[in-house]
Design an enzyme around this catalytic site. Sequence first.
Site, PDB file in Angstrom:
ATOM      1  N   GLU A 134       0.912  -1.217   0.050  1.00 47.88           N
ATOM      2  CA  GLU A 134       0.001   0.110   0.149  1.00 47.88           C
ATOM      3  C   GLU A 134       0.932   1.117  -0.002  1.00 47.88           C
ATOM      4  O   GLU A 134       1.273   1.785   1.161  1.00 47.88           O
ATOM      5  CB  GLU A 134      -0.862  -0.099   1.249  1.00 47.88           C
ATOM      6  CG  GLU A 134      -1.915  -1.348   1.215  1.00 47.88           C
ATOM      7  CD  GLU A 134      -2.562  -1.420   2.352  1.00 47.88           C
ATOM      8  OE1 GLU A 134      -2.892  -0.498   3.229  1.00 47.88           O
ATOM      9  OE2 GLU A 134      -2.835  -2.593   2.894  1.00 47.88           O
ATOM     10  N   ASP A 162      -6.614 -11.717   5.344  1.00 48.63           N
ATOM     11  CA  ASP A 162      -5.996 -10.461   5.566  1.00 48.63           C
ATOM     12  C   ASP A 162      -4.657 -10.549   6.411  1.00 48.63           C
ATOM     13  O   ASP A 162      -4.589 -11.704   6.911  1.00 48.63           O
ATOM     14  CB  ASP A 162      -6.988  -9.462   6.630  1.00 48.63           C
ATOM     15  CG  ASP A 162      -6.578  -7.945   6.448  1.00 48.63           C
ATOM     16  OD1 ASP A 162      -5.717  -7.682   5.794  1.00 48.63           O
ATOM     17  OD2 ASP A 162      -7.452  -7.379   7.097  1.00 48.63           O
ATOM     18  N   GLU A 214      -6.258  -6.296  -2.527  1.00 46.83           N
ATOM     19  CA  GLU A 214      -6.033  -4.962  -1.879  1.00 46.83           C
ATOM     20  C   GLU A 214      -4.654  -4.594  -2.616  1.00 46.83           C
ATOM     21  O   GLU A 214      -4.575  -4.346  -3.721  1.00 46.83           O
ATOM     22  CB  GLU A 214      -5.801  -4.940  -0.694  1.00 46.83           C
ATOM     23  CG  GLU A 214      -6.007  -3.579   0.242  1.00 46.83           C
ATOM     24  CD  GLU A 214      -5.849  -3.512   1.548  1.00 46.83           C
ATOM     25  OE1 GLU A 214      -6.379  -2.486   2.233  1.00 46.83           O
ATOM     26  OE2 GLU A 214      -5.345  -4.403   2.335  1.00 46.83           O
ATOM     27  N   GLU A 228      -9.571   3.203   3.099  1.00 48.61           N
ATOM     28  CA  GLU A 228      -9.173   2.911   4.365  1.00 48.61           C
ATOM     29  C   GLU A 228      -8.167   3.838   5.003  1.00 48.61           C
ATOM     30  O   GLU A 228      -8.217   4.410   6.083  1.00 48.61           O
ATOM     31  CB  GLU A 228      -8.979   1.610   4.935  1.00 48.61           C
ATOM     32  CG  GLU A 228      -7.585   0.942   4.430  1.00 48.61           C
ATOM     33  CD  GLU A 228      -7.338  -0.328   4.642  1.00 48.61           C
ATOM     34  OE1 GLU A 228      -8.166  -1.046   5.314  1.00 48.61           O
ATOM     35  OE2 GLU A 228      -6.171  -0.655   4.775  1.00 48.61           O
TER      36      GLU A 228
END
Length: 659
Positions: free
Chosen positions: A167, A409, A458, A464
Amino acid sequence: MQRKLPFTCFLLFCYVCLSAAEPIEVTSLDSNTVLKVETEGQLSWSVVHKDKTVIEAAKISMTLQKNRSWGINPSLKGKTVSKKEGVIKPVVPNKDAVIEEAYQELRLQFQGDYQIVFRVYNEGVAYHFEGEMRGEIEVYDEQLEIIFPKNTVSFFPKEETMYSHYERTYIHSRLDTLKDSDFCSLPVLVSTENKARILITEAALHDYPALFLEGKEGSNSLKAIFPKYVLETIPNEKSDPDRNVIITKEADYIAKTSGKRAFPWRVFVISEDDRTLIENNLVFQLSRPLALKETDWIRPGKVAWDWYNANNIYGVDFKSGLNTATYKYYIDFASENGIEYVILDEGWTKSTTEILGFNPDMDVAELIRYGKAKNVGIILWVLWKPLNDNMEEILKTYSDWGAVGVKVDFMQRADQYMVSSYEEIARMTAKYKLLVDFHGAFKPAGLRRVYPNLLSYEGVKGSEWNKWSADITPEHNVTIPFIRMAAGPMDYTPGAMRNAQAKNFHISFERPMSQGTRCHQVAMYVVFESPLQMMCEVPSAYRKEQETVDFITQIPTTWDETKVLEAEVGDYVLLARRKGTNWYVAAMTDWTARELEIDWSFLPADTYQLEVMQDGINAERFAEDYKRTSLTIDRQTNTSLKVQLASGGGWVGILKEVK
């Protein structure tokens, strides 16, 4: 007696020696891209695109055990060049229901039991190694050093460690300013001085670590690095031991694998037109084929998601939170609006490690039953570590309960063991007819073609992050479609209803807001690809914004055709997608307000009814301001349409054919 070599043999010998020293060329079918392979000394290749060098050299090799190497002082045994044309029909069409592919393939066979295969597409180039050795081998390293022309710049997703959730923000910087310690995950995009874009990623990643790239100080090059083979881990007792581990022992090699196999494709999308970065399907094309016999049960759709908004339901007569009443409210909302799924994110299990038991305040069996009665499927969030420890029993149990999928996750690694675990999860969930969404994950690299129940990843800095940072800007949002999304679907989780311009934005973990306008958020449902597409806002807020919900729920999550009309990395995007006979057109911009013109020539029919959601006249001041309009598009008289985008704005249109 000394025999003299016949003259004809001498000439043949000279010709063979000369030929071995000459580069081998392969050209794309549109003649725009030329790949040149050098087999003398260090195996390398280069690319010329539209008469301009875009990759000066890419040096490639592999190092195996016992000092054995492929690609160093190679001895060429044979070569074949072939032309391939065909179509692929994805089970889950991320952007196109029919993918046409055409390429030239160069196969080079070398002494030492290996081959290298190159493919040259109109959209770019790719290569991989193929081993022909018996038994198991250890791969100590795979070398790839890519040398670009001077003054090449990059959109660099810088990493601090290869223990990563991918990310990242894309940092715009010149390659020659990178330090030796600077490295990035994939995909990464570079731009040459002559305006060529090269997007680098990988495909067919199986039983092998993911590729990272590091800088080389003062140069215009990037060099491959890989996570080592993990031998031992322990829980990180100081930081969420149920999800974070400390790697305590690594091997000196990167992979232990079969010696007879194809290794991952190294993929290079090449173009001077930013639109093609979004339109390309090269990762999917280069991936392994479908492994499932039955796929009718795989159903993409939208998901009402709870974690972003911290279950802050209001206007009800019960205490909201992690309880049965709250999730029945989610299910009611989903059912009323034709939303296919509700996710039970973190908190539904007895604990994060005891994942076969329920939170005592949540009757999960009842929620699954209630959802089925209302045609809403339940997806269950689960941590990777406890799932990996007891995979089959857990997935079989979830399936027996009636859940339709899992959101896995906190993997946060990309070594060989973790890559193989992804595949085992995809295979096992398919066995029990469960959908999969990977979070805390590396980027897509082809597994979704093999197991199309794997609907999304993701591996993107998504909404988020609004809960704890100001990083998710409109500029970021119009950068990721060209880079991260080029690798495959991304679970960005759009749909925020609390929207703000930069000066009004503030961070709130439990009541987050987004930067940019309401229409910027709605446009994401067309621009951002994810067959499992989240709606992140709390149902209470959505019910107050029913007009927006009614618009979003008309937008599909899979597509028959994609056309990018206008686009520039980091600035704006305008694209059109088709589902059946309907077209969905969307535009997004950075903080710069823009006027864009839609040329309707791509439409196959003459007359359409156009339903529009656009930035309101006051969206520059109040980002939630929007306007709904409708009009008729007659291509004989309305050849184009000018649309206005506010700062951080968006525009969305739904076109339905008038017959």
